[in-house]
Design a protein around this motif. Structure first.
Motif, mmCIF file in Angstrom:
data_model
loop_
_atom_site.group_PDB
_atom_site.id
_atom_site.type_symbol
_atom_site.label_atom_id
_atom_site.label_comp_id
_atom_site.label_asym_id
_atom_site.label_seq_id
_atom_site.Cartn_x
_atom_site.Cartn_y
_atom_site.Cartn_z
ATOM 1 N N ALA A 82 0.839 -1.205 0.000
ATOM 2 C CA ALA A 82 0.000 0.000 0.000
ATOM 3 C C ALA A 82 0.873 1.252 0.000
ATOM 4 C CB ALA A 82 -0.918 0.000 1.219
ATOM 5 N N GLY A 83 1.974 1.223 0.761
ATOM 6 C CA GLY A 83 2.895 2.351 0.760
ATOM 7 C C GLY A 83 3.537 2.557 -0.597
ATOM 8 N N SER A 84 3.834 1.449 -1.267
ATOM 9 C CA SER A 84 4.409 1.544 -2.616
ATOM 10 C C SER A 84 3.424 2.183 -3.586
ATOM 11 C CB SER A 84 4.815 0.148 -3.110
ATOM 12 O OG SER A 84 5.771 -0.439 -2.262
ATOM 13 N N GLN A 85 2.142 1.883 -3.382
ATOM 14 C CA GLN A 85 1.118 2.515 -4.214
ATOM 15 C C GLN A 85 1.077 4.025 -3.980
ATOM 16 O OE1 GLN A 85 -2.337 -0.300 -3.303
ATOM 17 N NE2 GLN A 85 -2.806 0.362 -5.380
ATOM 18 N N ARG A 86 1.119 4.411 -2.724
ATOM 19 C CA ARG A 86 1.062 5.839 -2.402
ATOM 20 C C ARG A 86 2.281 6.582 -2.938
ATOM 21 N NH1 ARG A 86 -2.769 7.694 0.878
ATOM 22 N NH2 ARG A 86 -4.089 6.224 2.006
ATOM 23 N N LEU A 87 3.413 5.887 -2.997
ATOM 24 C CA LEU A 87 4.631 6.489 -3.556
ATOM 25 C C LEU A 87 4.665 6.396 -5.075
ATOM 26 C CD1 LEU A 87 7.259 5.155 -0.977
ATOM 27 C CD2 LEU A 87 6.353 7.489 -1.167
ATOM 28 N N ARG A 88 3.601 5.830 -5.649
ATOM 29 C CA ARG A 88 3.469 5.669 -7.102
ATOM 30 C C ARG A 88 4.566 4.774 -7.690
ATOM 31 N NH1 ARG A 88 -0.420 9.069 -8.842
ATOM 32 N NH2 ARG A 88 -0.945 10.876 -7.523
ATOM 33 N N ARG A 91 0.997 0.107 -9.189
ATOM 34 C CA ARG A 91 -0.460 0.233 -9.122
ATOM 35 C C ARG A 91 -1.116 -1.065 -8.674
ATOM 36 N NH1 ARG A 91 -2.717 0.475 -13.618
ATOM 37 N NH2 ARG A 91 -0.962 0.096 -15.014
ATOM 38 N N ASN A 93 -2.597 -3.846 -6.389
ATOM 39 C CA ASN A 93 -3.271 -3.931 -5.098
ATOM 40 C C ASN A 93 -3.778 -5.368 -4.948
ATOM 41 O OD1 ASN A 93 -5.165 -3.862 -2.960
ATOM 42 N ND2 ASN A 93 -5.522 -1.677 -3.292
ATOM 43 N N THR A 199 8.908 -4.075 -5.488
ATOM 44 C CA THR A 199 8.002 -3.929 -4.348
ATOM 45 C C THR A 199 7.469 -5.287 -3.891
ATOM 46 O OG1 THR A 199 6.075 -3.558 -5.784
ATOM 47 C CG2 THR A 199 7.320 -1.626 -5.088
#
Length: 217
Positions: A82-88, A91, A93, A199
């Motif tokens: 989820a943190g990797s998603q927020r850091l772009r 994508r 999940n 990730t």
């Protein structure tokens, strides 16, 4: 009872019987050389009642380590992704992908997916603990090594199979459609971002290191 107990976990098999035919000459065999949680719970209760607390606590403590360690490891893995998603960085999940396998509703998919992801994490953590018990050793580095193998399985086997298994994911040869709106992950999940393989690797190594560190020497 001691002969039926597996030392590393304290689990007690249901019975020492194997290969008993259901009917004479039949193909189905009854095999009870398994540790069923329900039966082992009854056995642990009996041990407590007879005063054999060490034998009972051996299995109960192993079961707690499995549940707590598996849940904690899965939450750490999910948090890192989820943190990797927020850091772009990606994508992808995983809980959402799992949830959309059972419902098209995006909000429900997030909730269902998280539950499925936690359940899957418990099952996989049981495999990790079984490997530690079979090797007779554990540690953060050994758990991390298993995490590398786990990540490789996800990237090389699970993600490529998703378009075939997922009812709402488009095929690699076709773009998303109204019926199958989800984009396929592509090789190593690269459709979800160039950092996706890294990730996945980092999150699964952290999962394994946590389990390896919690498992007793």
């Amino acid at each position: 009872m001691k002969l039926l107990t597996f030392g590393p976990s304290g689990g007690v098999v249901a019975a020492p019987t194997t290969s008993l035919p259901e009917v004479p000459g039949g193909e189905d065999n009854w095999d009870y050389r398994f540790c069923w949680v329900r039966d082992s719970a009854f056995t642990a209760r009996a041990f407590y009642g007879l005063g054999y607390e060490q034998e009972a606590e051996s299995f109960v403590s192993w079961l707690l380590r499995w549940v707590v360690g598996g849940s904690a490891g899965t939450l750490v893995l999910t948090g890192l992704l989820a943190g990797s998603q927020r850091l772009r960085l990606t994508r992808m999940n995983l809980p959402f992908l799992l949830g959309t396998m059972v419902t098209a509703d995006r909000d429900r998919a997030k909730l269902y997916g998280l539950g499925l992801h936690l359940l899957n994490g418990l099952v996989v953590s049981g495999v990790y603990l079984a490997a530690f018990a079979a090797w007779g050793r554990a540690g953060w580095w050994l758990g991390g090594l298993l995490g590398v193998l786990h990540a490789g399985l996800v990237l090389l086997v699970v993600l490529p199979a998703m378009p075939t298994l997922h009812p709402r994911m488009a095929a690699e040869s076709q773009g998303p459609t109204e019926v199958k709106p989800l984009e396929p992950p592509g090789f190593l999940g690269l459709h979800y971002g160039t950092w996706t393989p890294l990730t996945v690797l980092v999150s699964h190594v952290a999962f394994g290191m946590l389990l390896g560190g919690l498992y007793p020497p």
